[in-house]
Motif scaffolding. Structure first.
Motif, PDB file in Angstrom:
ATOM      1  N   PRO A 163       0.883  -1.267  -0.013  1.00 13.17           N
ATOM      2  CA  PRO A 163       0.074   0.128   0.043  1.00 13.17           C
ATOM      3  C   PRO A 163       0.789   1.216   0.010  1.00 13.17           C
ATOM      4  N   ALA A 164       0.318   2.332  -0.815  1.00 15.54           N
ATOM      5  CA  ALA A 164       1.104   3.481  -0.793  1.00 15.54           C
ATOM      6  C   ALA A 164       1.224   4.198   0.706  1.00 15.54           C
ATOM      7  N   PHE A 165       0.390   3.726   1.558  1.00  9.36           N
ATOM      8  CA  PHE A 165       0.478   4.477   2.805  1.00  9.36           C
ATOM      9  C   PHE A 165       1.662   4.212   3.673  1.00  9.36           C
ATOM     10  N   LEU A 166       2.264   2.936   3.361  1.00 14.78           N
ATOM     11  CA  LEU A 166       3.357   2.210   3.972  1.00 14.78           C
ATOM     12  C   LEU A 166       4.632   3.548   3.601  1.00 14.78           C
ATOM     13  N   ILE A 167       4.557   3.931   2.235  1.00 16.24           N
ATOM     14  CA  ILE A 167       5.633   4.903   1.724  1.00 16.24           C
ATOM     15  C   ILE A 167       5.332   6.130   2.473  1.00 16.24           C
ATOM     16  N   LEU A 168       4.254   6.629   2.717  1.00 22.90           N
ATOM     17  CA  LEU A 168       3.596   7.597   3.463  1.00 22.90           C
ATOM     18  C   LEU A 168       4.197   7.742   4.832  1.00 22.90           C
ATOM     19  N   ALA A 169       3.856   6.580   5.488  1.00 26.12           N
ATOM     20  CA  ALA A 169       4.067   6.561   6.773  1.00 26.12           C
ATOM     21  C   ALA A 169       5.812   6.387   7.037  1.00 26.12           C
ATOM     22  N   GLY A 170       6.470   5.950   6.022  1.00 29.29           N
ATOM     23  CA  GLY A 170       7.826   5.861   6.203  1.00 29.29           C
ATOM     24  C   GLY A 170       8.428   7.243   6.243  1.00 29.29           C
ATOM     25  N   ALA A 171       7.951   8.236   5.089  1.00 28.22           N
ATOM     26  CA  ALA A 171       8.332   9.550   4.879  1.00 28.22           C
ATOM     27  C   ALA A 171       8.144  10.348   6.251  1.00 28.22           C
ATOM     28  N   ALA A 172       6.840  10.027   6.780  1.00 23.37           N
ATOM     29  CA  ALA A 172       6.416  10.813   8.122  1.00 23.37           C
ATOM     30  C   ALA A 172       7.279  10.580   9.041  1.00 23.37           C
ATOM     31  N   VAL A 173       7.973   9.492   9.375  1.00 21.49           N
ATOM     32  CA  VAL A 173       8.572   8.995  10.426  1.00 21.49           C
ATOM     33  C   VAL A 173      10.057   9.481  10.223  1.00 21.49           C
ATOM     34  N   THR A 174      10.543   9.388   8.893  1.00 22.07           N
ATOM     35  CA  THR A 174      11.855   9.834   8.796  1.00 22.07           C
ATOM     36  C   THR A 174      11.812  11.459   8.897  1.00 22.07           C
ATOM     37  N   THR A 175      11.108  12.350   8.372  1.00 18.47           N
ATOM     38  CA  THR A 175      10.603  13.720   8.692  1.00 18.47           C
ATOM     39  C   THR A 175      10.713  13.899  10.332  1.00 18.47           C
ATOM     40  N   GLN A 176      10.097  13.083  11.065  1.00 13.98           N
ATOM     41  CA  GLN A 176      10.249  13.302  12.505  1.00 13.98           C
ATOM     42  C   GLN A 176      11.679  13.091  13.170  1.00 13.98           C
ATOM     43  N   LEU A 177      12.254  12.087  12.631  1.00 14.32           N
ATOM     44  CA  LEU A 177      13.552  11.717  13.116  1.00 14.32           C
ATOM     45  C   LEU A 177      14.519  12.866  12.628  1.00 14.32           C
ATOM     46  N   LEU A 178      14.455  13.251  11.407  1.00 12.68           N
ATOM     47  CA  LEU A 178      15.320  14.364  11.070  1.00 12.68           C
ATOM     48  C   LEU A 178      15.283  15.834  11.836  1.00 12.68           C
ATOM     49  N   VAL A 179      13.908  16.005  12.062  1.00 14.07           N
ATOM     50  CA  VAL A 179      13.597  17.364  12.803  1.00 14.07           C
ATOM     51  C   VAL A 179      14.183  16.886  14.231  1.00 14.07           C
ATOM     52  N   LEU A 180      14.072  15.634  14.995  1.00 16.32           N
ATOM     53  CA  LEU A 180      14.764  15.496  16.052  1.00 16.32           C
ATOM     54  C   LEU A 180      16.190  15.291  16.341  1.00 16.32           C
ATOM     55  N   ARG A 181      16.786  15.026  15.160  1.00 10.72           N
ATOM     56  CA  ARG A 181      18.202  15.180  15.227  1.00 10.72           C
ATOM     57  C   ARG A 181      18.754  16.913  15.361  1.00 10.72           C
ATOM     58  N   GLN A 182      17.937  17.751  14.521  1.00  8.94           N
ATOM     59  CA  GLN A 182      18.275  19.095  14.997  1.00  8.94           C
ATOM     60  C   GLN A 182      17.871  19.809  16.121  1.00  8.94           C
ATOM     61  N   GLN A 183      16.861  19.266  16.838  1.00 12.09           N
ATOM     62  CA  GLN A 183      16.351  20.002  17.996  1.00 12.09           C
ATOM     63  C   GLN A 183      15.752  19.114  18.990  1.00 12.09           C
ATOM     64  N   LYS A 184      15.969  18.700  19.997  1.00 12.57           N
ATOM     65  CA  LYS A 184      15.477  17.828  20.999  1.00 12.57           C
ATOM     66  C   LYS A 184      14.466  18.321  22.188  1.00 12.57           C
ATOM     67  N   LYS A 185      13.605  18.790  21.712  1.00 14.13           N
ATOM     68  CA  LYS A 185      12.575  19.484  22.744  1.00 14.13           C
ATOM     69  C   LYS A 185      11.349  18.414  23.156  1.00 14.13           C
ATOM     70  N   TRP A 186      10.780  18.722  24.259  1.00 14.24           N
ATOM     71  CA  TRP A 186       9.785  17.741  24.646  1.00 14.24           C
ATOM     72  C   TRP A 186       8.530  17.198  23.705  1.00 14.24           C
ATOM     73  N   TRP A 187       8.173  18.355  22.839  1.00 17.92           N
ATOM     74  CA  TRP A 187       7.280  18.379  22.111  1.00 17.92           C
ATOM     75  C   TRP A 187       7.724  17.524  20.650  1.00 17.92           C
ATOM     76  N   ASN A 188       8.900  17.707  20.556  1.00 15.84           N
ATOM     77  CA  ASN A 188       9.608  16.856  19.393  1.00 15.84           C
ATOM     78  C   ASN A 188       9.308  15.295  19.538  1.00 15.84           C
ATOM     79  N   TYR A 189       9.517  14.815  20.755  1.00 12.94           N
ATOM     80  CA  TYR A 189       9.395  13.487  21.236  1.00 12.94           C
ATOM     81  C   TYR A 189       8.006  13.082  21.360  1.00 12.94           C
ATOM     82  N   LEU A 190       6.996  14.181  21.721  1.00  7.10           N
ATOM     83  CA  LEU A 190       5.714  13.781  21.648  1.00  7.10           C
ATOM     84  C   LEU A 190       4.934  13.642  20.443  1.00  7.10           C
ATOM     85  N   SER A 191       5.676  14.473  19.174  1.00  2.00           N
ATOM     86  CA  SER A 191       5.111  14.405  17.898  1.00  2.00           C
ATOM     87  C   SER A 191       5.707  12.987  17.240  1.00  2.00           C
ATOM     88  N   ILE A 192       6.767  12.483  17.735  1.00  2.00           N
ATOM     89  CA  ILE A 192       6.996  11.217  17.070  1.00  2.00           C
ATOM     90  C   ILE A 192       6.082   9.982  17.577  1.00  2.00           C
TER      91      ILE A 192
END
Length: 703
Positions: A163-192
């Motif tokens: 399903p294309a949803f798997l690619i969408l979910a993978g891209a969404a998680v990768t985006t979250q991890l990339l942002v987390l690498r730049q800044q580690k605030k509590w809301w970043n962890y909550l978002s993941i």
């Protein structure tokens, strides 16, 4: 890693998610609206409009890097959330019972499209705020286009397996991890954590959506085919299964009379032991009716072999037995290709396609198919076109469809009749006189040992009432023939969802439009003069904007027309929509990356002439190469004009980008939705040429 490179990676992921959601939503609305090409244009109009508005709003605001990264995380969460909104809206649209539920479902879908696209446009403007030069916008445009190419290709390549949803979910998680690498605030962890929970809830949400439509059944599995999605449900006891195609039952529970209605009227016209061709997505009633008939051979045409093989495993036992006979062949071809390449002829040809958008593709856009069907029949052979009965409602659009088909068929065959039955409206055509009286047909069938129960007095009252509701007098008296350049009634594909309601504003507007078109052809010239004059005024006041507007207008209008042509000639637009969009983006990226020289002006003229030539070619014949080349050139032309004007730095880059979107938005709504249905396929080609002449005059004189 410097900040610009980090932002580039992040913006790439944002753009990747944007195009992926666009493809997923496009497939969803194609599923909901029976693969009507017009819905693609409406969807893209909403998408482009929201994206442009988002850029405008974003250009007036400025956020810190920390807040921007947080909003990127929120964007990836929204992409998942709105995907679920579409799933939740599915019962509202597939299970339409009232105009209120129809509107509610459409509003859900439109809001999901508008909000996620607007958010994407807003983020584009924020990333462009790092520097306000046109070159920075051009770089972002290139990154966005590259992400679109990858997303379009992956959504097509992976589709048949996952399903294309798997690619969408993978891209969404990768985006979250990339942002987390730049800044580690509590809301970043909550978002993941939030996005992971949402992904895990997907099966539950889908199961709940299906349960709303099919109470008592639970989800088993889902498989993708080139024409759409097949879903298998099982009853709670496990004794019964239900196969869904595009969210609706693939094997319909037709009443007992449906099989005899579908097959016997045509069988009563030909000799014993006929050679038969069957095509269309609903073959069950046809094969059921033919199970009691001796036949020489049966050919079943299918454009989607994978779909047919899955369907075959769930067919009733008696139907499976017929298909397994050595004189029954399943052929993987389109109707046009099969008839062109087959030497032998048939005694009977049945077409039963209940989806209006696909039935009109087979006949209305290609009236020459009626002649091909005529040539494929033996002397005395019979053509049987089956349309869904309108006994439960009075849909004017459907009468236009049947009326045009009937009138064109009557011009090709010596004898044509239309029968209003319980479940079908059947158009019969033959070179020999046709038997249409119930008693006469029953006598003809009795010669072959067929004793149907359908032609008895019990059904006569029903048929008389249905014939009145269907509007037999309007069908037989309809004057307009099928015509490629006169496709007003083609709006049936877009408006078929309104057919469940007897009379509404839409049908009245269609009636007025048809009257204007048939009686006042001068309106074509008036419309063309108005469009060209408005563009000339715009060009005089804002020449740079006008050139880019024309590039966006021509690119998206031509791309949409090429997509239409592909669906009409070859089908499978559901599967290939991501690939075709990616192909446009490849051309766009080529135009954006080309080094700016005076030779580019000549190259742009060549590209425009080539696009027009390919559009005209596709009105005459089908060619995948012509479609793919045309889409590639459409993107290249848009990117080249944007690049040329942007190079001169006379206009802020964001303003140019918004103007490009506005041109695309106008081309997407004017050409496919208004001009083609009302004035035909040739007028938009003339309009594109006229705008092109003005734009290239400006290019040579001002830039």
């Amino acid at each position: 890693m410097n900040q610009n490179l980090k932002n580039g990676y992040l913006f790439f992921l944002v753009s990747f998610i944007a195009l992926l959601t666009q493809v997923i939503y496009l497939r969803q609305v194609l599923m909901l609206f029976e693969q009507s090409e017009y819905i693609i244009s409406i969807f893209l109009f909403l998408w482009l409009g929201a994206n442009g508005l988002g850029v405008l709003l974003g250009s007036r605001q400025s956020f810190s890097t920390t807040r921007l990264y947080t909003l990127v995380q929120l964007y990836s969460v929204f992409a998942i959330v709105f995907y679920y909104v579409i799933i939740i809206a599915r019962p509202e649209l597939l299970g339409i019972t009232t105009s209120m539920s129809l509107m509610r479902g459409i509003i859900y879908t439109a809001n999901s499209i508008i909000l996620i696209s607007g958010f994407n446009g807003w983020l584009f403007a924020q990333f462009a705020k790092q520097t306000k030069t046109g070159q920075n916008v051009l770089i972002l445009y290139k990154i966005e286009t590259l992400a679109f190419i990858l997303a379009g290709l992956l959504s097509t390549i992976v589709y048949l397996y996952y399903p294309a949803f798997l690619i969408l979910a993978g891209a969404a998680v990768t985006t979250q991890l990339l942002v987390l690498r730049q800044q580690k605030k509590w809301w970043n962890y909550l978002s993941i954590a939030l996005i992971l929970i949402l992904i895990l809830f997907k099966p539950t949400i889908e199961a709940q959506s299906l349960k709303t439509l099919f109470a008592g059944y639970s989800f088993v599995e889902s498989k993708s085919t080139s024409e759409g999605e097949l879903t298998l449900l099982a009853s709670k006891e496990g004794a019964d299964t239900l196969l869904l195609f595009q969210g609706s039952p693939a094997i319909k529970a037709n009443p007992p009379a449906a099989a005899e209605e579908a097959t016997l009227p045509a069988l009563a016209q030909v000799h014993e032991n006929p050679s038969i061709l069957i095509t269309g997505s609903d073959i069950v009633p046809l094969l059921t009716g033919l199970s009691q008939v001796k036949h020489k051979d049966i050919h079943i045409l299918t454009e989607d072999l994978k779909y047919f093989k899955i369907l075959q495993t769930h067919l009733p036992a008696r139907i499976k037995k017929i298909i397994q006979n050595p004189n029954v062949r399943v052929i993987h071809k389109t109707l046009q290709n099969h008839l062109k390449n087959r030497a032998g002829k048939y005694d009977l040809i049945y077409i039963n396609e209940p989806r209006p958008a696909l039935m009109q593709n087979a006949l209305m856009y290609f009236p020459q198919n009626i002649k091909m069907l005529h040539e494929a029949l033996n002397t005395g052979g019979c053509l049987s076109l089956l349309f869904q009965s309108e006994a439960a409602y009075s849909g004017r659009i459907n009468k236009n469809l049947k009326g045009s088909v009937f009138n064109t068929t009557k011009q090709t065959f010596r004898h044509t009749e239309v029968l209003g039955l319980d479940n079908f409206t059947v158009i019969l055509a033959s070179e020999n006189p046709l038997s249409t009286g119930l008693t006469e047909m029953q006598q003809n069938l009795a010669k072959y040992g067929i004793q149907p129960t359908y032609f008895n007095s019990f059904h006569v009252g029903n048929r008389l009432r249905n014939q009145k509701n269907i509007g037999m007098d309007k069908i037989t008296g309809y004057e307009t023939k099928l015509s490629f350049d006169k496709p007003l009634v083609y709006l049936a594909g877009l408006l078929q969802m309104f057919q469940k309601y007897s009379v509404n504003l839409t049908t009245r507007v269609m009636a007025i439009g048809e009257k204007i078109y048939r009686n006042l052809r001068i309106w074509q010239l008036i419309a063309l003069i108005i469009f060209i004059s408005a563009f000339m005024l715009f060009s005089y006041r804002k020449p740079g904007y006008a050139v880019v507007f024309h590039g966006g207008f021509t690119g998206i209008a031509a791309q949409t027309m090429f997509i239409y042509f592909y669906q009409l000639h070859f089908g499978h637009i559901y599967l290939l929509i991501g690939l075709l969009i990616a192909l446009f983006m490849v051309g766009l990226l080529g135009g954006l990356m080309l080094k700016n020289t005076d030779q580019n002006k000549h190259l742009a003229v060549t590209a425009l002439i080539s696009i027009i030539a390919l559009l005209l070619l596709l009105t005459l014949t089908g060619s995948r190469v012509a479609v793919f080349t045309g889409i590639l050139l459409s993107g290249f032309y848009t990117g080249l004009l944007f690049n040329t004007i942007n190079y001169h730095k006379q206009i802020p880059g964001l303003h140019l980008y918004v103007n490009d979107l506005l041109g695309a938005m106008a081309g997407n709504i004017l050409v496919p939705i208004l001009i083609i249905p009302l004035l035909g396929f040739y007028l938009p080609v003339i309009l594109i040429l006229g705008m092109g002449i003005i734009s290239h005059f400006l290019l040579y004189q001002r830039f």
